[in-house]
Design an enzyme around this catalytic site. Structure first.
Site, PDB file in Angstrom:
ATOM      1  N   ASP A 133      13.474  17.976  62.968  1.00 58.03           N
ATOM      2  CA  ASP A 133      14.529  18.073  62.042  1.00 58.03           C
ATOM      3  C   ASP A 133      16.153  17.881  62.553  1.00 58.03           C
ATOM      4  OD1 ASP A 133      16.172  17.931  59.339  1.00 58.03           O
ATOM      5  OD2 ASP A 133      14.585  20.147  58.477  1.00 58.03           O
TER       6      ASP A 133
ATOM      7  N   HIS B 221      19.088  18.108  60.830  1.00 61.17           N
ATOM      8  CA  HIS B 221      19.517  19.273  59.465  1.00 61.17           C
ATOM      9  C   HIS B 221      20.639  18.437  58.983  1.00 61.17           C
ATOM     10  CE1 HIS B 221      19.489  22.781  57.552  1.00 61.17           C
ATOM     11  NE2 HIS B 221      18.456  22.966  57.308  1.00 61.17           N
TER      12      HIS B 221
ATOM     13  N   GLU C 271      14.231  13.830  60.771  1.00 60.01           N
ATOM     14  CA  GLU C 271      14.182  13.992  59.530  1.00 60.01           C
ATOM     15  C   GLU C 271      15.973  14.335  59.347  1.00 60.01           C
ATOM     16  OE1 GLU C 271      14.295  17.459  56.518  1.00 60.01           O
ATOM     17  OE2 GLU C 271      12.219  16.853  57.644  1.00 60.01           O
TER      18      GLU C 271
ATOM     19  N   GLU D 228      15.385  15.068  50.947  1.00 63.15           N
ATOM     20  CA  GLU D 228      15.960  16.337  50.152  1.00 63.15           C
ATOM     21  C   GLU D 228      17.265  16.712  49.308  1.00 63.15           C
ATOM     22  OE1 GLU D 228      17.386  19.466  53.757  1.00 63.15           O
ATOM     23  OE2 GLU D 228      15.849  17.949  54.373  1.00 63.15           O
TER      24      GLU D 228
ATOM     25  N   ASP E  51      12.759  16.470  47.207  1.00 61.03           N
ATOM     26  CA  ASP E  51      11.812  17.940  47.210  1.00 61.03           C
ATOM     27  C   ASP E  51      11.687  17.895  45.539  1.00 61.03           C
ATOM     28  OD1 ASP E  51      11.745  20.730  46.730  1.00 61.03           O
ATOM     29  OD2 ASP E  51      12.596  20.373  47.790  1.00 61.03           O
TER      30      ASP E  51
ATOM     31  N   HIS F 198       9.662  17.295  50.526  1.00 58.24           N
ATOM     32  CA  HIS F 198      10.162  18.573  51.007  1.00 58.24           C
ATOM     33  C   HIS F 198       9.913  19.318  50.405  1.00 58.24           C
ATOM     34  CE1 HIS F 198      13.711  20.632  51.653  1.00 58.24           C
ATOM     35  NE2 HIS F 198      13.680  20.436  52.857  1.00 58.24           N
TER      36      HIS F 198
END
Length: 381
Positions: free
Chosen positions: A183, A185, A209, A235, A257, A284
């Site tokens: 991830d 982020h 991700e 997400e 999500d 997510h």
């Protein structure tokens, strides 16, 4: 049957639950939250509740249309998350009313079990080998970890090397038959993301991700065309229309999500659009048990589902963990890295209402950290 009462509860570590009750006593639960802005979403739920009180809870689609499009100003994380939690709760009521799990109301199951992955942190890699080994011993076949901590706008060779080291350790511990995901982020700039994807490709991650922040989706096609590593994100996208540019750019894995992207109703539509692009769904869910229960219901009924995130033991859960607010933990018992389908009605989660009400007496005020580079400028968290 009419909606009689809607309540919200701020519960540690950083969650918001909502409870919808009908005039004949049926109760549905949802999880509407933007992490770090839970109080704002709580207010949005209160505003939307003004419309729902007194109405038929089974008119889920009509309510979704009004709540998302009935106001002139639409979309965004706060409104979409408020709608998401209410939508989850209405589907929960519908399942309990009909005596069926939500996945049966969505057309019936297409699989008997759902593959899930575990988190192993990764911001600070000192314990990475031990954490990976623990998850293998727990039976998980896939894990996810942060690719880095704070990342420079133009990472040094040393920073890239530490990301590679994480990937190398993961592949060494997991072997060729298990998977890991990284991830990023949204911490990387586009040039940095290019270098990161190239550097980790030899270790065959299941996906990377959020290699770039969502405001830079116009550059996603550049990244995807230059790598064989599957790219995942979503997400911080909240609707079909938000996902469309990413799908057109060559996204491999969509990660809506269910507590942000309009709930069960909109996530199902996102999955259908993604299927038209041969894109897999990996919802997510670093949140609580209601969000996970809703995600699993979608996973059981969605053909292009890949894998499910879950937050047991995740590093965010310092004051409470995934199952601290449920009475029956069986639906969240993972066998060999899978959640097994059951026919419990609604979302299949039994909320410990007493624990939730007690927790809300001391509401949290969780905020994500604010990071800064060495020169004092803001860094992506």
């Amino acid at each position: 049957m009419k909606i009689a009462k809607i309540e919200t509860f701020l519960v540690p570590p950083r969650w918001l639950f909502c409870r919808v009750e009908t005039d004949d006593g049926l109760v549905g639960w949802g999880e509407p939250v933007v992490e770090g802005r839970a109080e704002v979403v709580r207010t949005a739920v209160d505003v939307l509740a003004e419309y729902l009180i007194g109405r038929d809870p089974l008119r889920i689609e009509d309510h979704w249309q009004v709540l998302t499009k009935g106001g002139f100003y639409r979309g965004g994380p706060v409104l979409s998350s408020a709608v998401a939690g209410l939508d989850q709760a209405l589907w929960d009521i519908a399942g309990r009313c009909y005596g069926a799990p939500v996945h049966r109301l969505l057309g019936g199951p297409v699989r008997d079990r759902v593959r899930v992955y575990a988190w192993v942190g990764g911001d600070e890699p000192a314990r990475l080998r031990e954490a990976l080994t623990e998850q293998v011993e727990a039976g998980f076949t896939a894990v996810k970890m942060n690719a880095s901590g704070l990342l420079s706008s133009m990472p040094t060779a040393a920073e890239i090397g530490r990301i590679v080291e994480r990937a190398e350790v993961a592949r060494e511990v997991l072997g060729p038959a298990r998977d890991f995901a990284l991830d990023a982020h949204g911490r990387a700039t586009v040039p940095a993301a290019r270098r990161i994807l190239a550097a980790v490709a030899p270790f065959h991650p299941m996906f990377v991700e959020e290699p770039v922040a969502p405001e830079h989706l116009s550059r996603l096609g550049d990244l995807v065309s230059g790598t064989t590593v599957p790219v995942a994100l979503g997400e911080r996208l909240y609707s079909r229309s938000d996902f469309l540019p990413a799908l057109q750019a060559g996204l491999s894995i969509a990660q809506p999500d269910l507590s942000h992207a309009g709930g069960i109703s909109e996530t199902r539509r996102i999955a259908a659009v993604a299927e038209a692009y041969d894109v897999q769904l990996a919802p997510h869910c670093p949140l609580g048990p209601i969000a996970l229960a809703a995600s699993l219901q979608v996973a059981f009924a969605t053909p292009n589902f890949l894998i499910q995130e879950q937050s047991a033991g995740i590093h965010y859960n310092t004051d409470a963990d995934l199952l601290d607010y449920v009475l029956d933990r069986a639906p969240f018992t993972f066998v060999d890295g899978y959640a097994v389908r059951n026919d419990l009605p609604g979302l299949g989660v039994s909320v410990d209402e007493a624990a939730v009400r007690e927790a809300d007496r001391r509401p949290h005020a969780w905020r994500n950290p604010v990071w800064r580079h060495d020169d004092g400028s803001l860094a992506e968290w």
